[in-house]
Design an enzyme around this catalytic site. Structure first.
Site, mmCIF file in Angstrom:
data_model
loop_
_atom_site.group_PDB
_atom_site.id
_atom_site.type_symbol
_atom_site.label_atom_id
_atom_site.label_comp_id
_atom_site.label_asym_id
_atom_site.label_seq_id
_atom_site.Cartn_x
_atom_site.Cartn_y
_atom_site.Cartn_z
ATOM 1 N N GLY A 75 -0.179 4.440 0.301
ATOM 2 C CA GLY A 75 -0.907 5.595 0.824
ATOM 3 C C GLY A 75 -1.811 6.179 -0.244
ATOM 4 C CB SER A 130 -0.994 -0.021 1.164
ATOM 5 O OG SER A 130 -0.361 -0.211 2.383
ATOM 6 N N GLY A 143 -2.119 4.658 -3.932
ATOM 7 C CA GLY A 143 -2.744 3.391 -4.307
ATOM 8 C C GLY A 143 -1.963 2.171 -3.880
ATOM 9 C CG ASP A 148 -7.251 -1.902 8.697
ATOM 10 O OD1 ASP A 148 -6.125 -2.428 8.548
ATOM 11 O OD2 ASP A 148 -7.530 -1.157 9.649
#
Lengths: 308, 308
Positions: B222, B220, B225, B252
């Site tokens: 941030g 991930s 993407g 999550d």
């Protein structure tokens, strides 16, 4: 027994962090959980002195259950009776964040649950049922949201009617309203007294608080002890030396000393002597609601009340 | 169903204060309480997507009871099953102090209860009983004290034996150990990936993590993407625009997207498209474990996976 009232009880959390960095993320190194609220501390000190004490006020939600468990497990619990009234709202938490690099504490206090009118009525009914067995009453601390600002005035009046000595330990508007109902004793600290009288001189402030309705005024002066302005005269008592330790709860230990002295019909000079020795001995204990018994025995003969 | 494991669950508290003054005393203006822990958020997002989810891990003490109540009352609770294992120690709290004058947050995380060896064994037994009904498993977050550092490796191995796809979302040593047990997917963020590979380049880091044992690696990035490095190839998906909101729980939501896509046997390009749209839509929701359904429907056709 002595009845202590804490309307805004709390679960007190202490978080130790290596260093508090505002806007940073911290792993808390150590968590301590204690039953919180001035009247709970007063009752625990009384119980440790051998004086039966009953605790009332509000407790609710998972934090309320936790508060009762903590209270039940706390030192001195054997002499205590839990007569807390259940609320739908959840008992608040307070968080003290100790920065281990400096020893400074940052305090975060939740406001407390909203008390519904029918919960306040249920409390009043419980209070009235407890009063006939009480030799004295202590009304301690702030009011949670929803409780009328004149709550302490109501509770003081019930004591006056039943001829039971009552001590009021609060601040601001609830103290001002409570004074008008003519409590036996009020115990502000010098800041709280200045807050309602506008006078930074404790002697002048205490006389003013008496004129506003208090029978006697005991002003806690922090490490400088206590000043009592009463119908019998005025006294000041000072600890024999400055004690290092944890001052949280020192005022509550003083309240326990004043109240147990009242129940035993000690003179005012004796009451403030006991209150100052207990208060100083509480500074030597690790947490509010406790005192160092050896330090108390050592200090008591060394404290002297002088006319003020 | 999808089984999510959160060994170090928490009650997440948010305190709003007008201004945070280190070493000062604060009246908290507003308190929010939420069920906390990455796997709980993943399960709630899954349930909102219509995918049955079972939550396991540990819960204990008054905070554990409170966690379960909060979980039961949370949006999406209807599709959730609480299979948390009771511990003697108390579930931890986390406190986020929001300074309303700046919008900045100061985070205080309790360490979590000590898990006794017999509690870990009880958890393993419960986990083994749940596995046969699981279509996929997510292992999420930090380990509480007392749980062996190789815990996730053990849990991954059980899935491999039962031929159930397993996603691991943790960091540091537990991630390194877990990798060696060859999980289907690991989902570190770029910092966590750099922490175990030493490389700040996500593509290089992801290839290294695959060599260490992961079948596929979803990183991930941030607001930029997701990057997926898989046996079928490598893809990157980016949200169509930067969304303002609350990024807590965005990772999550991405895990929920990846897992539901895995269960539906979507291609990797489709899985990360869904994960990125869900993650971006979660930023628009007020709290972790939730997403804005209209934003999700709007974003999904706008996200495109490109070969990396």
């Amino acid at each position: 027994m002595i009845l202590t009232v804490t309307l805004n009880t709390a679960v007190d959390l202490t978080y130790r962090v290596p260093r508090l960095e505002p806007h940073g993320s911290h792993r808390v190194r150590e968590v301590t959980e204690r039953p919180g609220g001035k009247g709970l501390n007063v009752a625990r000190v009384l119980a440790s002195l051998g004086q039966a004490a009953v605790i009332t006020g509000f407790a609710g939600g998972p934090t309320g259950s936790q508060l009762r468990e903590l209270l039940n497990a706390a030192p001195g619990a054997a002499g205590l009776t839990d007569a807390l009234v259940r609320t739908k709202g959840h008992t608040r938490r307070t968080v003290a964040v100790v920065d281990e690099s400096t020893g400074d504490t940052t305090q975060l206090n939740e406001p407390g649950p909203h008390i519904a009118p029918e919960e306040w009525s249920a409390f009043l009914a419980a209070y009235r049922e407890l009063l006939p067995s009480a030799d004295a009453v202590a009304l301690c601390g702030s009011l949670p949201p929803g409780v009328p600002v004149g709550a302490y005035a109501t509770l003081v009046r019930e004591c006056r009617t039943a001829d039971i000595p009552v001590l009021l330990d609060t601040s601001g508007e609830p103290l001002l309203r409570g004074l008008a109902a003519r409590p036996e004793i009020v115990k502000p600290n010098s800041e709280e007294l200045a807050g309602i009288t506008g006078s930074s001189d404790p002697v002048r402030g205490a006389h003013q608080a008496r004129r506003r309705g208090a029978h006697a005024v005991a002003v806690s002066l922090g490490p400088d002890g206590l000043l009592a302005v009463t119908p019998d005269g005025s006294w000041r008592a000072t600890p024999p030396r400055q004690l290092k330790g944890n001052p949280t709860g020192a005022g509550d230990a003083a309240v326990a000393g004043l109240l147990s002295g009242t129940v035993e019909r000690l003179s005012w000079a004796e009451r403030i002597t006991r209150a100052v020795a207990l208060s100083a001995a509480s500074v030597r204990a690790p947490a509010a609601g406790e005192f160092d018994e050896a330090a108390y025995a050592d200090l008591l003969p060394q404290v002297e009340a002088v006319e003020a």
